[in-house]
Design a protein around this motif. Sequence first.
Motif, PDB file in Angstrom:
ATOM      1  N   UNK A   1      -3.623  -4.610   4.258  1.00 49.88           N
ATOM      2  CA  UNK A   1      -4.551  -4.119   3.235  1.00 49.88           C
ATOM      3  C   UNK A   1      -5.274  -2.860   3.721  1.00 49.88           C
ATOM      4  N   UNK A   2      -5.679  -2.865   4.979  1.00 51.64           N
ATOM      5  CA  UNK A   2      -6.332  -1.679   5.535  1.00 51.64           C
ATOM      6  C   UNK A   2      -5.383  -0.490   5.548  1.00 51.64           C
ATOM      7  N   UNK A   3      -4.114  -0.740   5.864  1.00 52.40           N
ATOM      8  CA  UNK A   3      -3.116   0.337   5.860  1.00 52.40           C
ATOM      9  C   UNK A   3      -2.944   0.905   4.453  1.00 52.40           C
ATOM     10  N   UNK A   4      -2.877   0.016   3.451  1.00 52.22           N
ATOM     11  CA  UNK A   4      -2.744   0.472   2.067  1.00 52.22           C
ATOM     12  C   UNK A   4      -3.976   1.253   1.629  1.00 52.22           C
ATOM     13  N   UNK A   5      -5.160   0.809   2.065  1.00 51.54           N
ATOM     14  CA  UNK A   5      -6.377   1.539   1.724  1.00 51.54           C
ATOM     15  C   UNK A   5      -6.390   2.932   2.313  1.00 51.54           C
ATOM     16  N   UNK A   6      -5.941   3.051   3.545  1.00 47.67           N
ATOM     17  CA  UNK A   6      -5.849   4.374   4.177  1.00 47.67           C
ATOM     18  C   UNK A   6      -4.818   5.252   3.471  1.00 47.67           C
ATOM     19  N   UNK A   7      -3.705   4.633   3.031  1.00 50.48           N
ATOM     20  CA  UNK A   7      -2.697   5.397   2.286  1.00 50.48           C
ATOM     21  C   UNK A   7      -3.272   5.891   0.963  1.00 50.48           C
ATOM     22  N   UNK A   8      -4.086   5.057   0.320  1.00 54.05           N
ATOM     23  CA  UNK A   8      -4.732   5.481  -0.919  1.00 54.05           C
ATOM     24  C   UNK A   8      -5.680   6.645  -0.700  1.00 54.05           C
ATOM     25  N   UNK A   9      -6.387   6.616   0.417  1.00 52.43           N
ATOM     26  CA  UNK A   9      -7.298   7.714   0.746  1.00 52.43           C
ATOM     27  C   UNK A   9      -6.525   9.013   0.958  1.00 52.43           C
ATOM     28  N   UNK A  10      -5.407   8.933   1.667  1.00 47.66           N
ATOM     29  CA  UNK A  10      -4.581  10.124   1.894  1.00 47.66           C
ATOM     30  C   UNK A  10      -4.093  10.687   0.565  1.00 47.66           C
ATOM     31  N   UNK A  11      -3.688   9.797  -0.342  1.00 51.02           N
ATOM     32  CA  UNK A  11      -3.226  10.255  -1.662  1.00 51.02           C
ATOM     33  C   UNK A  11      -4.347  10.945  -2.425  1.00 51.02           C
ATOM     34  N   UNK A  12      -5.553  10.409  -2.340  1.00 52.55           N
ATOM     35  CA  UNK A  12      -6.675  11.040  -3.030  1.00 52.55           C
ATOM     36  C   UNK A  12      -6.978  12.412  -2.445  1.00 52.55           C
ATOM     37  N   UNK A  13      -6.868  12.542  -1.149  1.00 54.97           N
ATOM     38  CA  UNK A  13      -7.108  13.838  -0.530  1.00 54.97           C
ATOM     39  C   UNK A  13      -6.106  14.890  -1.019  1.00 54.97           C
ATOM     40  N   UNK A  14      -4.955  14.428  -1.482  1.00 55.12           N
ATOM     41  CA  UNK A  14      -3.953  15.338  -2.055  1.00 55.12           C
ATOM     42  C   UNK A  14      -4.133  15.481  -3.567  1.00 55.12           C
ATOM     43  N   UNK A  15      -5.212  14.916  -4.080  1.00 54.41           N
ATOM     44  CA  UNK A  15      -5.525  14.936  -5.511  1.00 54.41           C
ATOM     45  C   UNK A  15      -4.469  14.194  -6.338  1.00 54.41           C
ATOM     46  N   UNK A  16      -3.828  13.212  -5.728  1.00 51.52           N
ATOM     47  CA  UNK A  16      -2.875  12.348  -6.424  1.00 51.52           C
ATOM     48  C   UNK A  16      -3.591  11.035  -6.743  1.00 51.52           C
ATOM     49  N   UNK A  17      -4.361  11.066  -7.829  1.00 50.91           N
ATOM     50  CA  UNK A  17      -5.236   9.938  -8.152  1.00 50.91           C
ATOM     51  C   UNK A  17      -4.433   8.697  -8.528  1.00 50.91           C
ATOM     52  N   UNK A  18      -3.350   8.868  -9.258  1.00 52.77           N
ATOM     53  CA  UNK A  18      -2.563   7.713  -9.693  1.00 52.77           C
ATOM     54  C   UNK A  18      -1.941   6.980  -8.499  1.00 52.77           C
ATOM     55  N   UNK A  19      -1.396   7.727  -7.552  1.00 57.28           N
ATOM     56  CA  UNK A  19      -0.853   7.092  -6.355  1.00 57.28           C
ATOM     57  C   UNK A  19      -1.965   6.439  -5.544  1.00 57.28           C
ATOM     58  N   UNK A  20      -3.103   7.120  -5.468  1.00 55.71           N
ATOM     59  CA  UNK A  20      -4.249   6.533  -4.769  1.00 55.71           C
ATOM     60  C   UNK A  20      -4.689   5.235  -5.410  1.00 55.71           C
ATOM     61  N   UNK A  21      -4.692   5.187  -6.748  1.00 58.79           N
ATOM     62  CA  UNK A  21      -5.079   3.965  -7.455  1.00 58.79           C
ATOM     63  C   UNK A  21      -4.074   2.851  -7.189  1.00 58.79           C
ATOM     64  N   UNK A  22      -2.785   3.173  -7.220  1.00 55.18           N
ATOM     65  CA  UNK A  22      -1.757   2.165  -6.956  1.00 55.18           C
ATOM     66  C   UNK A  22      -1.914   1.585  -5.550  1.00 55.18           C
ATOM     67  N   UNK A  23      -2.144   2.459  -4.562  1.00 55.84           N
ATOM     68  CA  UNK A  23      -2.328   1.983  -3.187  1.00 55.84           C
ATOM     69  C   UNK A  23      -3.593   1.135  -3.064  1.00 55.84           C
ATOM     70  N   UNK A  24      -4.639   1.529  -3.792  1.00 55.34           N
ATOM     71  CA  UNK A  24      -5.892   0.769  -3.758  1.00 55.34           C
ATOM     72  C   UNK A  24      -5.704  -0.626  -4.343  1.00 55.34           C
ATOM     73  N   UNK A  25      -4.927  -0.732  -5.422  1.00 53.94           N
ATOM     74  CA  UNK A  25      -4.674  -2.039  -6.025  1.00 53.94           C
ATOM     75  C   UNK A  25      -3.864  -2.930  -5.082  1.00 53.94           C
ATOM     76  N   UNK A  26      -2.881  -2.342  -4.410  1.00 50.77           N
ATOM     77  CA  UNK A  26      -2.129  -3.109  -3.412  1.00 50.77           C
ATOM     78  C   UNK A  26      -3.063  -3.575  -2.299  1.00 50.77           C
ATOM     79  N   UNK A  27      -3.939  -2.692  -1.865  1.00 53.53           N
ATOM     80  CA  UNK A  27      -4.903  -3.045  -0.822  1.00 53.53           C
ATOM     81  C   UNK A  27      -5.794  -4.192  -1.271  1.00 53.53           C
ATOM     82  N   UNK A  28      -6.245  -4.130  -2.527  1.00 52.77           N
ATOM     83  CA  UNK A  28      -7.109  -5.189  -3.047  1.00 52.77           C
ATOM     84  C   UNK A  28      -6.385  -6.524  -3.090  1.00 52.77           C
TER      85      UNK A  28
END
Length: 280
Positions: A126-153
């Motif tokens: 879950x922590x790995x997925x959360x970090x992946x979501x953060x990386x996606x957000x830093x690239x302004x890829x909000x949808x991928x960030x949201x998907x990774x965040x949901x997996x993390x949750x």
Amino acid sequence: TSYLAVMWATFWPASVFFALALPWILRHWRRRAVLFCVAWVVPNWIVFELLATKLPHYVLPLYPALAILTGMAIDRGGAHIRSWWRKIVAVLLPIVPVAIAVAVPAGLHEFEQSWSVGGVALTLFAATAGLAGFVALMRDDVRTGLAAALVSALLTYAGVYQFALPAAQSIWVSPRLAQSISRAVPCPDPQIATTSYREPSLVFLTRTDLVMTDDAGAAQFLAEGGCRVALVEAAGEAAFTSAAGNLDLQPRLVGRVAGLNINRGDPVDIGLYTSGAGGR
């Protein structure tokens, strides 16, 4: 502002995306769908903030409206990372799963001297997925960030509720007391008194006429005869024994439950006592 502060954790990971979507929501609040959700949330939220009693679950009926607003903003491209403050908000995305991934093994080792392999593994994923979501957000890829965040949750909830909490026996004080009473006391429906441990869960798991008293009162309770059991915390056992001696009572220790009272954050050590005639 109490619920606004708590929302970052209780509405996670959607709270991060709601913050990113807030400027879009404020710009488009006159839209009928947005206004409906705003009318759903704002008056109720104000009432909850004004109430003296504050529990995190009070505002849960308002979270669906926040989720709808967040979803509308993301769908319309209104949640993006193009300013410094949004990047700071995005940092909050991995904080919860990383903190839990640290807390689960540390807590189990500290209080249980054991491990939950499933709980530790899932929270690390879950922590790995959360970090992946953060990386996606830093690239302004909000949808991928949201998907990774949901997996993390999902991984976080599974790791904590399916594995870690069931393995944390020390926090389940009331269920263990109820089980100990049924095992240690010979009659099927003993009367019960408790001294300083007074969690509502104990009433639900034992009997509604649970007597809540002090250490001397617990001794008097046993002296009244019949099939009875008194739950006395270690700190009060000397006073309980002294009061029992004054009543010519020789209480018998038939069980002991130690653990952590999560409501108070204190360790507990509770002895189960019957009268001399009532124990095994």
